[in-house]
Design a protein around this motif. Structure first.
Motif, PDB file in Angstrom:
ATOM      1  N   LEU A   1     112.507  42.281  52.169  1.00 62.04           N
ATOM      2  CA  LEU A   1     112.455  43.474  51.362  1.00 62.04           C
ATOM      3  C   LEU A   1     113.380  44.335  51.139  1.00 62.04           C
ATOM      4  O   LEU A   1     114.219  44.412  52.299  1.00 62.04           O
ATOM      5  CB  LEU A   1     111.073  44.126  51.690  1.00 62.04           C
ATOM      6  CG  LEU A   1     109.727  43.234  51.533  1.00 62.04           C
ATOM      7  CD1 LEU A   1     108.564  44.073  52.093  1.00 62.04           C
ATOM      8  CD2 LEU A   1     109.681  42.434  50.424  1.00 62.04           C
TER       9      LEU A   1
ATOM     10  N   LEU B   1     118.384  52.633  48.397  1.00 62.05           N
ATOM     11  CA  LEU B   1     117.388  52.083  48.025  1.00 62.05           C
ATOM     12  C   LEU B   1     117.229  50.541  48.017  1.00 62.05           C
ATOM     13  O   LEU B   1     116.196  50.058  48.129  1.00 62.05           O
ATOM     14  CB  LEU B   1     116.757  52.740  46.803  1.00 62.05           C
ATOM     15  CG  LEU B   1     116.805  54.291  46.521  1.00 62.05           C
ATOM     16  CD1 LEU B   1     115.947  54.794  45.437  1.00 62.05           C
ATOM     17  CD2 LEU B   1     115.762  54.690  48.039  1.00 62.05           C
ATOM     18  N   ARG B   2     118.292  49.922  47.175  1.00 55.97           N
ATOM     19  CA  ARG B   2     118.002  48.531  46.735  1.00 55.97           C
ATOM     20  C   ARG B   2     118.664  47.559  47.955  1.00 55.97           C
ATOM     21  O   ARG B   2     118.815  46.465  47.432  1.00 55.97           O
ATOM     22  CB  ARG B   2     118.613  48.349  45.368  1.00 55.97           C
ATOM     23  CG  ARG B   2     118.312  49.180  44.391  1.00 55.97           C
ATOM     24  CD  ARG B   2     116.960  48.898  44.014  1.00 55.97           C
ATOM     25  NE  ARG B   2     116.793  49.412  42.635  1.00 55.97           N
ATOM     26  CZ  ARG B   2     117.167  48.629  41.517  1.00 55.97           C
ATOM     27  NH1 ARG B   2     117.445  47.341  41.933  1.00 55.97           N
ATOM     28  NH2 ARG B   2     117.018  49.095  40.263  1.00 55.97           N
TER      29      ARG B   2
ATOM     30  N   GLU C   1     111.401  48.912  49.179  1.00 49.46           N
ATOM     31  CA  GLU C   1     110.190  48.136  49.591  1.00 49.46           C
ATOM     32  C   GLU C   1     109.432  48.240  50.897  1.00 49.46           C
ATOM     33  O   GLU C   1     108.445  48.155  51.122  1.00 49.46           O
ATOM     34  CB  GLU C   1     110.442  46.705  49.177  1.00 49.46           C
ATOM     35  CG  GLU C   1     110.489  46.590  47.437  1.00 49.46           C
ATOM     36  CD  GLU C   1     111.067  45.271  47.301  1.00 49.46           C
ATOM     37  OE1 GLU C   1     110.995  45.051  45.968  1.00 49.46           O
ATOM     38  OE2 GLU C   1     111.679  44.553  47.982  1.00 49.46           O
TER      39      GLU C   1
ATOM     40  N   ARG D   1     109.387  54.373  56.846  1.00 52.48           N
ATOM     41  CA  ARG D   1     108.414  53.565  56.606  1.00 52.48           C
ATOM     42  C   ARG D   1     107.148  53.984  57.356  1.00 52.48           C
ATOM     43  O   ARG D   1     105.803  54.164  56.853  1.00 52.48           O
ATOM     44  CB  ARG D   1     108.619  52.131  56.908  1.00 52.48           C
ATOM     45  CG  ARG D   1     107.536  51.261  56.881  1.00 52.48           C
ATOM     46  CD  ARG D   1     107.968  49.675  57.440  1.00 52.48           C
ATOM     47  NE  ARG D   1     108.244  49.605  58.785  1.00 52.48           N
ATOM     48  CZ  ARG D   1     108.589  48.594  59.420  1.00 52.48           C
ATOM     49  NH1 ARG D   1     108.822  47.353  58.684  1.00 52.48           N
ATOM     50  NH2 ARG D   1     108.664  48.793  60.854  1.00 52.48           N
TER      51      ARG D   1
ATOM     52  N   LEU E   1     107.827  51.364  51.301  1.00 50.97           N
ATOM     53  CA  LEU E   1     106.567  51.235  50.542  1.00 50.97           C
ATOM     54  C   LEU E   1     105.613  50.261  51.356  1.00 50.97           C
ATOM     55  O   LEU E   1     104.428  50.507  50.834  1.00 50.97           O
ATOM     56  CB  LEU E   1     106.827  51.006  49.156  1.00 50.97           C
ATOM     57  CG  LEU E   1     107.272  52.256  48.265  1.00 50.97           C
ATOM     58  CD1 LEU E   1     107.878  51.447  46.778  1.00 50.97           C
ATOM     59  CD2 LEU E   1     106.256  53.095  48.026  1.00 50.97           C
ATOM     60  N   LEU E   2     106.076  49.457  52.044  1.00 47.66           N
ATOM     61  CA  LEU E   2     105.168  48.407  52.692  1.00 47.66           C
ATOM     62  C   LEU E   2     103.987  49.119  52.940  1.00 47.66           C
ATOM     63  O   LEU E   2     102.705  48.634  52.995  1.00 47.66           O
ATOM     64  CB  LEU E   2     105.929  47.594  53.740  1.00 47.66           C
ATOM     65  CG  LEU E   2     105.391  46.280  54.098  1.00 47.66           C
ATOM     66  CD1 LEU E   2     104.991  45.319  53.093  1.00 47.66           C
ATOM     67  CD2 LEU E   2     105.923  45.634  55.099  1.00 47.66           C
TER      68      LEU E   2
END
Ligand SMILES: Nc1ncnc2c1ncn2[C@@H]1O[C@H](COP(=O)(O)OP(=O)(O)OP(=O)(O)O)[C@@H](O)[C@H]1O
Ligand SMILES: [Mg+2]
Lengths: 541, 261
Positions: free
Chosen positions: B124, B167-168, B128, B186, B131-132
């Protein structure tokens, strides 16, 4: 600001509010699928397993089906048989049979053995079947089994078009030869007259050689004459020049053996069923001729000399005192066998019981003159070919066992791959559990993953096997051309093509099992991992 | 360094949480024994600890003293010994012996966990991973309806830990300190009332570790309740600047002699 990357992962499916389904599962399935080589390998493994199983099933299924059905070719569905002496009034029986709604057609025949003498003076013991071409063709696949006929398309493997039947030069005579085969007669020396003839199986004479391309061609034979060892090469085309001498053992209506009768007949054509035993050991003869030679034709009824001095009525109406054997009336023509074909797809057992029913009526109408219903043999084509079918069934059983081994191996392969994939990702499971994912939730990630891999692999396997099965003959041919590898040599198998059949139902079952195996293969390790406490999963090495 | 007003007034050195806020979590006589073959290895032998709302507690202990074990129990990642009288009460609710569903919900919404080894999911991206926790917490529809807000929050959190521009990226493309900051973001995505951090600086060099601790101080200043575990005195000293230091020895908890408040 960068647009959120995860936008795609949150596609809302209206109403999909299942408690287990969460966004992370779809996201992880997708990421696991695209970021590792392992799922690709797993999908390929599923594809190969399902594809292989479908191909094997199609080829074996097609082969066995072909083999079993070829046993049916010259028999029809049901056989009525009263060997040796035979039974009379068969014309009436045929009529009664054909009147039954379950029965399509019936054909009388005589089955006997004969020592035949071939053109090169060889003797062979063969089964002789006396038939009427027309009625026999209606009951069996007789016409299509006639080998010598003009054809337009070469057999698949016959790229060089060497099949003599393609030869424009002899097509004229082949048309006639096919006609001869249909009627089991040949034109006589005098105009218009037709003489009874014989149609041996293509392997009987040895004058036709089978080529690996799948066709037969006339072959010269070395002939030895007498004990002095004189030799001569005999090169003939059997349906043109061949004759066969039959030595027959007539049996009278009382079952007594009479003197051996010899008759020399010309060859009208040769038949080919694809079943070696039949093609090698059977010859067909025109029924009327066989009846005459076996003394089974319509004749004067005679009585043994137990009633000497009795008054005997002759067929012509005259009377006399008997002297020894005396004719006492008309002895109707007899046959040993009637072949019956059911209507449509009627099941052979059902046809057999219909035949039994008809025969009971028939026997009642001719009481005392035909074998009683309990004693006559009424068998289905399966009974008739029991040895061969038993062998095929054993083979099928063996294939099924091998098959289940293959399937179990495939399931274990998938299980092993998933086990290692899940093991590799146990830490992720720990993380997900630490973030509050439920056990079923994380297990579902893997089941879903397995399902996706299974569906991809199963579909690919199905497509692969479809491509292979539908092109198996081309592939086989290509293998033969490229590497000299003829796995399926028609000289051995007696089919000119691999009789594989792609059956959608079977293929779907196999592909679905592939999907289920993948899901189960993923489920087992996933449940194991999800049952761990998060800490154990995180510490998992 | 700014400190949270409510913890400034708290007396340091006590094992039990004190002050008018009351304990958000209170562990009572925690026992944890590992079984190695036939041998029982007791690691925690009756640890009691309470953490007040908004408090910053540092737990100091030698390597192998059971700090991680304790934190795992507090985060409901592991279970204390059965029939040991252990009790963990979070916000008035007993967690020991609670159903799996209750514990799952506790982990989703109430507690954030930062691991020593980050434990980011390599497949991820950074955002992500952040956001998990929200993806796990909400169903499809719930997540979809909060998407915009959650995306904003994830970006905000990443910006706050200094990674707004990454971010990516994949975790593999980040340094250890950066990964730890992603892990912290997270842990915070669902706004947990309690943040547990297990050696958050243990794998980092001193300077990087300091930035992480600064981040914690900031979070604490913003009212975040947290428990940080470390074996490093200096780290504990720094953490102690904001709150309370406890020492885990011989499977029991005691106030650090040098702890200050
Ligand atoms: N799953 C386990 N099985 C057996 N023993 C364990 C297990 N987990 C931890 N231990 C043991 O329990 C003790 C405490 O472990 P724990 O990880 O809590 O220590 P720690 O204080 O966090 O140490 P460190 O500072 O090195 O992280 C150690 O002696 C360890 O070997
Ligand atoms: Mg530890």
């Amino acid at each position: 600001m960068i647009p959120p990357r995860s936008a795609g992962s949150a596609r809302v499916v209206a109403g999909s509010g299942a408690t287990v389904a969460r966004v992370y599962q779809a996201l992880l399935t997708r990421r696991y699928l695209t970021s590792k080589i392992m799922p690709l390998l797993a999908a390929v493994a599923v594809m190969l397993c399902t594809g292989m199983v479908i191909v094997v099933w199609s080829v074996m299924g097609g082969f066995l089906n072909h083999l079993v059905n070829s046993g049916r070719v010259l028999i029809g569905d049901v056989v009525i048989e009263w060997p040796n002496a035979g039974f009379p009034y068969y014309g009436d029986l045929v009529k009664r049979l054909e009147a039954h709604p379950m029965i399509e057609a019936a054909a009388p025949a005589i089955v006997t053995y004969s020592l035949i003498v071939l053109p090169d003076n060889r003797k062979e013991m063969v089964l002789i079947r006396g038939i009427e071409g027309e009625s026999f063709a209606r009951v069996t696949g007789y016409e299509s089994s006639l080998w010598w006929r003009p054809i337009d398309e070469p057999l698949r493997k016959d790229a060089k078009r060497e099949d003599p039947r393609l030869d424009a030069g002899i097509k004229g005579i082949l048309t006639e030869v096919l006609e001869n085969g249909r009627s089991l007669t040949v034109p006589g020396p005098v105009g218009g007259e037709r003489l009874p003839a014989v149609v041996p199986g293509i392997e009987v004479s040895g004058f036709a050689a089978r080529r690996s391309e799948g066709f037969f061609e006339p072959r010269p034979r070395l002939v030895q004459r007498g004990s002095s060892g004189g030799e001569e090469v005999l090169s003939i085309f059997l349906p043109r020049q061949g004759t066969v001498t039959l030595n027959l053992v007539p049996v009278d209506s009382q079952g007594r053996i009479l003197d051996i009768a010899s008759v020399t007949l010309r060859v009208a054509n040769e038949f080919h069923t694809g079943l070696y035993e039949m093609d090698k050991k059977t010859a067909l003869v025109e029924l009327g001729e066989l009846q005459r030679r076996l003394k089974m034709d319509r004749a004067t009824r005679i009585v043994p000399p137990e009633r000497p001095g009795g008054v005997v009525e002759r067929p012509d109406g005259t009377e006399s005192f008997s002297e020894g054997f005396e004719g006492i009336g008309v002895e109707p023509a007899r046959v040993t066998t009637v072949y019956v074909r059911g209507r449509g797809e009627a099941n052979a057992e059902a046809v057999a019981s219909a035949v039994g029913e008809v025969y009971r009526e028939f026997a009642a109408a001719h009481r005392g003159e035909v074998p009683p219903p309990g004693t006559i043999d009424i068998r289905t084509w399966r009974d008739q070919n029991r040895t061969m079918i038993a062998a095929v069934e054993k083979e099928t059983g063996l294939v099924l066992i091998l098959f289940s081994f293959i399937s179990v191996t495939a399931v274990f392969l998938v299980l092993a791959i998933f086990w290692s994939m899940v093991a590799e990702k146990t830490k992720d499971i720990g993380v997900l559990r630490a973030l509050g994912a439920s056990r079923t939730g994380v297990a579902w990630v893997w089941v879903r993953y397995g399902l996706v891999i299974g569906v991809i692999g199963g579909l690919a396997g199905g497509a692969m096997s479809y491509a292979i099965v539908t092109n198996i003959n081309d592939i086989h041919e290509w293998l033969g051309e490229a590497f000299g590898l003829y796995i399926w040599d028609p000289r051995i198998y007696y089919f000119s093509e691999i009789p594989a059949r792609f059956k959608w139902l079977d293929a779907s079952v196999v592909a679905a099992s592939g999907v289920v195996s993948s899901a189960v293969g993923a489920l087992v390790p996933a449940v194991r991992a999800s049952r761990m406490d998060p800490v154990r999963a995180l510490r998992f090495e | 360094m700014s400190t949270h007003p409510s913890t400034i007034s708290m007396p340091a050195g006590g094992v039990e949480a004190s002050g008018g806020g009351g304990a958000i979590i209170r562990a009572e006589s925690l026992h944890k024994t590992y079984r190695l073959g036939r041998v029982d290895v007791p690691v925690l032998r009756g640890v009691s600890v309470g953490v007040a709302r908004g408090e910053f507690v540092a737990i100091l202990g030698a390597s192998g003293s059971g700090k991680s074990t304790l934190l795992h129990l507090l985060g409901a990642l592991d279970r204390p010994d059965r029939r040991s009288g252990s009790s963990i009460v979070f916000d008035g609710r007993e967690l020991v012996g609670a159903s799996a569903g209750v514990l799952d919900r506790y982990r989703r919404f109430d507690v954030g966990f930062v691991f020593q080894f980050y434990h980011l999911l390599p497949e991820l991206s950074v955002v992500e991973n952040v956001l998990l926790g929200a993806m796990v917490a909400y169903g499809r529809l719930g997540y979809a309806s909060r998407r915009r807000a959650l995306d904003e929050r994830a970006k905000e959190l990443l910006a706050r830990v200094g990674l707004g521009h990454r971010l990516r990226h994949r975790p593999a493309e980040l340094s250890g300190g950066e990964r730890q900051r992603v892990a912290i973001a997270r842990a915070l995505i669902n706004g947990p009332r309690l943040l547990l951090a297990d050696e958050p600086t243990g794998n980092l060099d001193r300077a990087t570790g300091r930035t992480i601790l600064d981040l914690f101080s900031e979070l604490h200043a913003g009212g975040q309740t947290m428990v940080v575990v470390t074996h490093d005195e200096a780290t504990a000293e720094r953490a102690a600047g904001a709150g309370r230091v406890l020492r885990l020895t011989d499977g029991r908890m005691e106030p650090a002699p040098g702890g200050s408040g």
